[in-house]
Design an enzyme around this catalytic site. Structure first.
Site, PDB file in Angstrom:
ATOM      1  N   LYS A 165      13.844  20.503  28.740  1.00 38.69           N
ATOM      2  CA  LYS A 165      14.631  21.344  27.845  1.00 38.69           C
ATOM      3  C   LYS A 165      15.560  22.306  28.582  1.00 38.69           C
ATOM      4  O   LYS A 165      16.535  22.801  27.998  1.00 38.69           O
ATOM      5  CB  LYS A 165      13.705  22.128  26.921  1.00 38.69           C
ATOM      6  CG  LYS A 165      13.040  21.296  25.826  1.00 38.69           C
ATOM      7  CD  LYS A 165      14.021  20.930  24.732  1.00 38.69           C
ATOM      8  CE  LYS A 165      13.316  20.321  23.523  1.00 38.69           C
ATOM      9  NZ  LYS A 165      14.250  20.059  22.414  1.00 38.69           N
ATOM     10  N   SER A 192       8.211  14.372  29.412  1.00 37.48           N
ATOM     11  CA  SER A 192       9.058  15.452  28.905  1.00 37.48           C
ATOM     12  C   SER A 192       8.672  16.836  29.411  1.00 37.48           C
ATOM     13  O   SER A 192       9.535  17.701  29.569  1.00 37.48           O
ATOM     14  CB  SER A 192       9.043  15.439  27.375  1.00 37.48           C
ATOM     15  OG  SER A 192       7.706  15.437  26.903  1.00 37.48           O
TER      16      SER A 192
END
Length: 326
Positions: free
Chosen positions: A52, A307
């Site tokens: 992110k 992720s």
């Protein structure tokens, strides 16, 4: 609509130099698949422990001096929150982050430690967008969305540039899908660089709104009460945006789902065999590869995008102690 382009992603890569890391591809031995070389794109090794940072920082770095002076506001269950807080701190900006009360405590604490003001809300009774809008009404700030923004999508796509740079022979990439920003960016980048690559998104069965949208041909929203059931807190997003839906439908090849048992088993395997600290969401691609290998496109060189690694200590202990299929 305007699609993100390879040029947008390449510009994002230039902006992110020195702020986001070029994370490694780590080989993973999968005895069940002797003819397939499997690699882990370890985004858990980013400064905030998640991919992110790429999208959040690209959006903030693209702001004008006047916009930066206003500060930023964002909403997130945790990883985007840390990305925004990290980038804002690096640029000397103030940040307000709207986070759900069921966000992992470790992510809330990390966001605060990065200097952001955290405002909690109850996802069962409020929409995060409404909470952010109320706060913006008290004083103008620049909104940094978690996925519904071309700069965010382009930033996430830089992971795809790195995958191709490190492994040009890649044939298949699997990645988690929540709001669709990561899958969108990856698919745009990789399809532009090598059209034959297959890009597959992975969701939990308990939060399969993106797959439902792809099958229906339009955006489908799931209730928070449903998506909150999955252990994969990073993909509890209720719906794709219209932008990410169009990117996914145009560039990605499919979205598959896995059970919570599949997810737990894959997470434990990454912890014990890859020796990487991963959050449950990061285990979705491995769970899909093991569960759906026969139905997935054939590949000799496969990349699983991990992720993030911001796992709550209690969840980590539970994954390590519990049965593999539990």
């Amino acid at each position: 609509m305007n699609f993100v382009t390879l040029s947008d992603i390449e510009q994002a890569q230039e902006r992110l130099r020195g702020l986001a890391r070029h994370t490694p591809l780590l080989p993973l031995a999968v005895p069940e698949l002797p003819d397939e070389a499997v690699y882990l794109k370890a985004e858990s090794l980013q400064p905030i422990g998640s991919f992110k940072i790429r999208g959040a920082a690209n959006r903030i770095l693209a702001l004008s001096a006047e916009e930066r002076a206003q500060g930023v506001i964002a909403y997130s269950s945790g990883n985007h929150a840390q990305g925004v807080a990290y980038a804002a701190r690096a640029l000397g900006m103030s940040a307000i982050i709207v986070m759900p009360t069921n966000a992992p405590a470790v992510k809330v604490a990390a966001t605060r430690a990065l200097g952001a003001q955290v405002v909690l809300y109850d996802p069962a009774h409020e929409r995060r967008e409404d909470v952010a809008a109320r706060l913006q009404a008290q004083g103008p700030r620049i909104l940094v969305p978690p996925f519904d923004d071309p700069y965010v999508i382009a930033g996430q796509g830089t992971a795809g540039l790195e995958i191709f740079q490190d492994l040009p022979e890649v044939e298949l990439v699997l990645a988690p899908v929540g709001g669709g920003g990561l899958l969108s960016g990856l698919a745009v980048a990789l399809k532009a660089l090598k059209p034959s690559i297959k890009i597959i998104g992975v969701e939990p069965e308990l939060a399969a709104d993106a797959q439902a949208s792809l099958r229906a041909g339009h955006v489908v929203e799931w209730p928070a009460a449903d998506t909150n059931r999955t252990l994969a807190d990073g993909v509890r997003t209720l719906r794709l945006s219209e932008s990410t839906f169009q990117h996914v439908r145009t560039y990605a090849d499919d979205i598959v789902t896995v059970s919570e048992a599949d997810l737990r088993s894959a997470a434990r395997r990454l912890l014990t065999e890859a020796r990487l600290v991963v959050e449950p969401t990061a285990a979705l691609p491995l769970a899909a590869l093991l569960r759906h290998r026969a139905a997935l496109p054939p590949s000799r060189h496969t990349v699983l995008l991990l992720s993030g690694g911001n796992v709550d200590p209690a969840t980590l202990a539970d994954l390590l102690a519990g049965p593999v299929g539990g």
